[in-house]
Design a protein around this motif. Sequence first.
Motif, mmCIF file in Angstrom:
data_model
loop_
_atom_site.group_PDB
_atom_site.id
_atom_site.type_symbol
_atom_site.label_atom_id
_atom_site.label_comp_id
_atom_site.label_asym_id
_atom_site.label_seq_id
_atom_site.Cartn_x
_atom_site.Cartn_y
_atom_site.Cartn_z
ATOM 1 N N ILE A 1 0.862 -1.232 -0.040
ATOM 2 C CA ILE A 1 -0.271 0.061 -0.088
ATOM 3 C C ILE A 1 0.904 1.117 0.148
ATOM 4 O O ILE A 1 0.750 2.173 -0.847
ATOM 5 C CB ILE A 1 -0.923 0.138 1.110
ATOM 6 C CG1 ILE A 1 -1.763 -1.253 1.103
ATOM 7 C CG2 ILE A 1 -1.775 1.256 1.219
ATOM 8 C CD1 ILE A 1 -3.121 -1.216 0.595
ATOM 9 N N PHE A 2 1.650 1.382 0.932
ATOM 10 C CA PHE A 2 2.525 2.803 1.262
ATOM 11 C C PHE A 2 3.441 3.160 0.011
ATOM 12 O O PHE A 2 3.365 3.942 -0.830
ATOM 13 C CB PHE A 2 3.069 2.619 2.456
ATOM 14 C CG PHE A 2 2.155 2.933 3.664
ATOM 15 C CD1 PHE A 2 1.052 3.596 3.733
ATOM 16 C CD2 PHE A 2 2.161 1.903 4.730
ATOM 17 C CE1 PHE A 2 0.014 3.534 4.662
ATOM 18 C CE2 PHE A 2 1.336 1.749 5.618
ATOM 19 C CZ PHE A 2 0.199 2.627 5.769
ATOM 20 N N LEU A 3 4.139 1.944 -0.307
ATOM 21 C CA LEU A 3 5.244 2.314 -1.214
ATOM 22 C C LEU A 3 4.724 2.420 -2.695
ATOM 23 O O LEU A 3 5.343 2.800 -3.561
ATOM 24 C CB LEU A 3 6.476 1.256 -1.400
ATOM 25 C CG LEU A 3 7.329 1.433 0.001
ATOM 26 C CD1 LEU A 3 8.522 0.278 -0.012
ATOM 27 C CD2 LEU A 3 7.821 2.717 0.151
ATOM 28 N N LYS A 4 3.413 1.709 -2.792
ATOM 29 C CA LYS A 4 2.973 1.737 -4.026
ATOM 30 C C LYS A 4 2.424 3.244 -4.453
ATOM 31 O O LYS A 4 2.534 3.566 -5.537
ATOM 32 C CB LYS A 4 1.389 1.119 -3.854
ATOM 33 C CG LYS A 4 0.767 0.759 -5.277
ATOM 34 C CD LYS A 4 -0.390 -0.190 -5.082
ATOM 35 C CE LYS A 4 -1.504 0.033 -6.014
ATOM 36 N NZ LYS A 4 -2.687 -0.935 -5.451
ATOM 37 N N TYR A 5 2.214 3.967 -3.530
ATOM 38 C CA TYR A 5 1.779 5.463 -3.751
ATOM 39 C C TYR A 5 2.861 6.278 -3.300
ATOM 40 O O TYR A 5 2.977 7.563 -3.795
ATOM 41 C CB TYR A 5 0.603 5.787 -3.199
ATOM 42 C CG TYR A 5 -0.563 4.989 -3.664
ATOM 43 C CD1 TYR A 5 -1.122 5.072 -4.990
ATOM 44 C CD2 TYR A 5 -1.176 4.013 -3.046
ATOM 45 C CE1 TYR A 5 -2.242 4.438 -5.555
ATOM 46 C CE2 TYR A 5 -1.981 3.032 -3.524
ATOM 47 C CZ TYR A 5 -2.613 3.346 -4.775
ATOM 48 O OH TYR A 5 -3.395 2.727 -5.280
ATOM 49 N N LEU A 6 3.698 6.070 -2.290
ATOM 50 C CA LEU A 6 4.687 7.200 -1.762
ATOM 51 C C LEU A 6 5.927 6.759 -2.362
ATOM 52 O O LEU A 6 6.436 5.547 -1.724
ATOM 53 C CB LEU A 6 4.394 7.267 -0.126
ATOM 54 C CG LEU A 6 2.986 7.221 0.540
ATOM 55 C CD1 LEU A 6 3.095 7.072 1.853
ATOM 56 C CD2 LEU A 6 2.531 8.510 -0.101
ATOM 57 N N LYS A 7 6.629 7.516 -2.936
ATOM 58 C CA LYS A 7 7.809 7.161 -3.601
ATOM 59 C C LYS A 7 9.035 7.803 -3.456
ATOM 60 O O LYS A 7 10.039 7.947 -4.525
ATOM 61 C CB LYS A 7 7.443 6.932 -5.101
ATOM 62 C CG LYS A 7 6.520 5.888 -5.510
ATOM 63 C CD LYS A 7 6.021 5.732 -6.778
ATOM 64 C CE LYS A 7 5.038 4.968 -7.213
ATOM 65 N NZ LYS A 7 4.966 3.662 -7.870
ATOM 66 N N SER A 8 9.219 8.765 -2.601
ATOM 67 C CA SER A 8 10.446 9.774 -2.627
ATOM 68 C C SER A 8 11.488 8.951 -2.372
ATOM 69 O O SER A 8 11.549 7.869 -1.545
ATOM 70 C CB SER A 8 10.150 11.005 -1.574
ATOM 71 O OG SER A 8 10.368 10.152 -0.397
ATOM 72 N N ASP A 9 12.759 9.456 -2.744
ATOM 73 C CA ASP A 9 13.893 8.469 -2.683
ATOM 74 C C ASP A 9 14.337 8.626 -1.138
ATOM 75 O O ASP A 9 15.016 7.791 -0.850
ATOM 76 C CB ASP A 9 15.081 9.547 -3.497
ATOM 77 C CG ASP A 9 15.130 9.182 -4.964
ATOM 78 O OD1 ASP A 9 14.379 8.302 -5.211
ATOM 79 O OD2 ASP A 9 15.513 9.989 -5.551
ATOM 80 N N GLU A 10 13.959 9.616 -0.334
ATOM 81 C CA GLU A 10 14.197 9.680 0.887
ATOM 82 C C GLU A 10 13.746 8.530 1.778
ATOM 83 O O GLU A 10 13.975 7.994 2.841
ATOM 84 C CB GLU A 10 13.851 10.956 1.572
ATOM 85 C CG GLU A 10 14.861 12.070 1.269
ATOM 86 C CD GLU A 10 14.570 12.735 -0.130
ATOM 87 O OE1 GLU A 10 13.636 12.242 -0.883
ATOM 88 O OE2 GLU A 10 14.896 13.807 -0.480
ATOM 89 N N LEU A 11 12.464 8.357 1.156
ATOM 90 C CA LEU A 11 11.672 7.378 1.922
ATOM 91 C C LEU A 11 12.197 5.770 1.730
ATOM 92 O O LEU A 11 12.012 5.034 2.618
ATOM 93 C CB LEU A 11 10.012 7.360 1.495
ATOM 94 C CG LEU A 11 9.056 6.285 2.147
ATOM 95 C CD1 LEU A 11 8.968 6.559 3.424
ATOM 96 C CD2 LEU A 11 7.688 6.560 1.479
ATOM 97 N N LYS A 12 12.532 5.828 0.521
ATOM 98 C CA LYS A 12 12.733 4.374 -0.035
ATOM 99 C C LYS A 12 13.740 3.551 0.731
ATOM 100 O O LYS A 12 13.354 2.061 0.857
ATOM 101 C CB LYS A 12 13.562 4.675 -1.608
ATOM 102 C CG LYS A 12 12.691 3.739 -2.304
ATOM 103 C CD LYS A 12 13.358 3.866 -3.474
ATOM 104 C CE LYS A 12 12.403 4.601 -4.680
ATOM 105 N NZ LYS A 12 13.026 5.190 -5.895
#
Lengths: 348, 346
Positions: free
Chosen positions: A39-50
Motif C-alpha cells: 500500500i504505502f510504497l505503491k503510492y509514496l515514492k520519494s527517494d528519501e523514503l525508499k
Amino acid sequence: MVAVSTVTPLEQDVLLNMNKIEIGHGSGGKLTRDLIENIFLKYLKSDELKPLEDAASINLDHNHKAAVTTDSYVIRPLFFPGGNIGKLSVCGTVNDLVVSGAVPKYLTVGFIIEEGFLMKDLEEIVRSISETAESAGVKIVTGDTKVVEKNKGDGIYINTTGIGEIVKPMDLKNVSAGDKVIITGTIGDHGTAVAIAREEFNIDAAVESDCAALNGMLEPLFDIAGVKWMRDPTRGGVATVLVELSEATGLGVLISEEDMPVREDVRFIQDMLGYDPLYLANEGKAIIITSAESSDRVLEMLKGHPLGKDAALIGNITADFKGLRLKTIIGGERVLDMLEEDTLPRIC
Amino acid sequence: MNRSKDIIRHIKSLVPKDKQVRIMNVCGSHEHTIAFSGMRSLMPENLEIIPGPGCPVCVCPESDIINAIELSKRDDVILVTYGDMLRVPSVKGSIRADGKNYKMISSPFEAIEIAKDNPDKRIVFFSIGFETTTAPTAAIIEMGVPENLSILSSHRLTPTIMEILVKDTELGIDGFIAPGHVSAIVGANAWNVFSEKYRIPTVVAGFEAENLLLGIAEILKQLKEGKPATGNVYAGVVKAEGNVQAQKIMDKFFEVADVNWRGIGNIPGSGLELRVEYSKKDTKKVFGLAEVKESKIPGCICGNIILGKAYPNACKLFKKVCTPRTPKGPCMVSMEGSCNIWFKAG
Ligand code: SF4
C-alpha cells in the motif's frame, strides 16, 4: 479468463478486496512489511523514503544533512514499570535518530486524547515527556492536541516527530562479512514488563522496561570508523532487525544463544508464556554492526556507560549463508525468521 | 555448553552403526526444547527423535469443541477453558470466533471464582489435558465446587496411548522419553510396563536441553546393553511412586472410559469421565449432550503426526496455508502442537 476453480480462498479474499487491517499489521513484523510494500510504497515514492530506515536523511544544504523520523505510540497499558507512554514517545524517537547517526535536536509532540481522560494522568505523562527530553538534550518545539469522543480512542495516543543533525551517515552497504554484531544490553525487558503490566497474564514479578534515551551512550561511538550501522530493536525484537539486515545486505547473520544477554527473570517469564526474548520489544537497546577490529573498542566504550554495562558481542556477519541463524546453547543451529504476527500487540 | 557437547559425543558413541534407532517423545514441552535447541541437527543420522502424542489440545475431539461452542451460545451459560482451546478449529468454527459467552482461564481455581461471581449463570468448565491438568481439576472438585459449575471432561491418559504406539510394529519405537510433568503425577513406575512387557527403554526427562540429552543417552545405553528399564534423569522432580495424593483424588472422581481422539478415533480405556456418583457435576449429563460425528479437515494429517507416523513438514498445508495465524488443524494452534512448534522453530 481466470479459471475460478483454482483460486484459493486466500487469493479470493484479495480478488474481492476483502482484506482488512489486522492487529498484526502494526507489529513491525512480516505483516507490517507487506502493508508497507503493498500500500504505502505503491503510492509514496520519494527517494528519501525508499531506504525505509528508522529516520530519513534529508539535505539542508551542501554541507548539512538532517535526519527526520516520526513515530506514533499506542501502548497498552499507558503506565508500566519503568516508564509510561510519555517517556516512551520521547525515547523511541530520540533512539530512531541516534541509530541513524544523528544527534537528536528537536521533537514535536501530537496528542490524540479520548474524552474523559484524567487530567492528572495527562499531567503525569507530560511531565515525563519534559523530564526525558531535558535529560536527553532535545527540545520540544511544537505540538498538537486533538480530542475524540468517548469510546472512540483508547485513553491517549501520542505521535512524536524528531529532527537531528546527521554527523555519522550509516549505510547498510558498508556492512560486510566478518563484521561483528553487538547488543548494548539485556534483551526483551520492555516486552516482558508490558506483558506483566497487562493484567491478563496474572504474573507477579518485578521486571522494569528498559525504556531509555540512548543518545548519551551512542553518540561517542560516532567517532569510531569501524562502526557501520545501528538499529534499535523495538517491535519484533533483535531477531526481526537482523532478518531485515540480512535481507537488505544479502549476507547471513549467525548469533549465539549463549552470548545473548537475557535477564534471568525475563527468561523465566518468557519460557512460561512461550515467547522468545529474541522477538520481544526493547526500548533502550541498540544493535551495532562494527568491523571486527573496532569491536573491542565499541564494547569497552559501551560498558563504560551505565546503560551499556551488559553489552555483549552476540554474533557475526557471514557470507556462508543468507538469513539469520541461531547457534543454540547445546551447539545446534536453527533458522530464525520474521514473525508472522506479533505475540504481544500494542507494545509501543 | 561443554557438558552438552560431552553428552552429544557420548550419544554418538552409543548409537549402533548399522541400524536406525527411533526414540519418541510424548510431551509438547519436550518437543519444544528439542526443536528450539536444534537438537536434531546434532544427532547422528540414524537416530530419529519423533514427536508423539504430546498435545492434549490437538487430540480433544471435535465433538467436545462443537458442544462447547453451542453451550457458550446459551444465555444462561458461561463456558470457561484454557486459552488454546478457544482457538482450536472445528467444522462449526472456534469457541473464540463463533462462541458467545466464554472466558479464558489458566487454572481451574479461576473457574470457581467465576462461578461464585456469577451465581445466576451456569458455568461449564471445559477441562482438557493429560494427567497434569486432570489432577488440579480433581482437586477443585475435592475442595467443593459451587452448585452452578459443571465439568466437561476431555481428559486423556498418556500411558494408554503410548501402549498403542509401542504395539505398532510399523512405527518401530525403540525407546520413549517419558514426559516430565505427567510423570510427576503418575510416577516413574507407571512406565514399568514398557520395559517389562515390551522391552522398550523408557526414561523420564526434564525440559532443559541438557537433561533431555541425558535421557536420550540413557535410552541408548540401555539399548546397547540390552537391559531395558525405567530410567529417570529428572529425579529431583519425579518420584518413583509419583504424587500419590493426586492419584487418589483423580481416582475418586474420574473413571477410565473408551473415548475418541481427534483425527485418530476411539481408543479403549484412554480417557477419563466423571464417575456416575458425580453426574451432577458432569456437563455431558447435566445438559444431555450428544456426541457429534467428527468431520475430516481436508489435507490435515494431524492424526498421523500425533501418532508419530509423519513429521509436520510432510503436510501439504504446513506453512503454506496452515500457520499459527490461520490454523487449519488443531496441531497448529497449541504451543504443544508439533506443527505449531515446528513452524516457530523454523
Ligand atoms: S500443518 Fe496444519 S493442516 Fe497440516 S497437519 Fe499440521 S495442523 Fe493439520
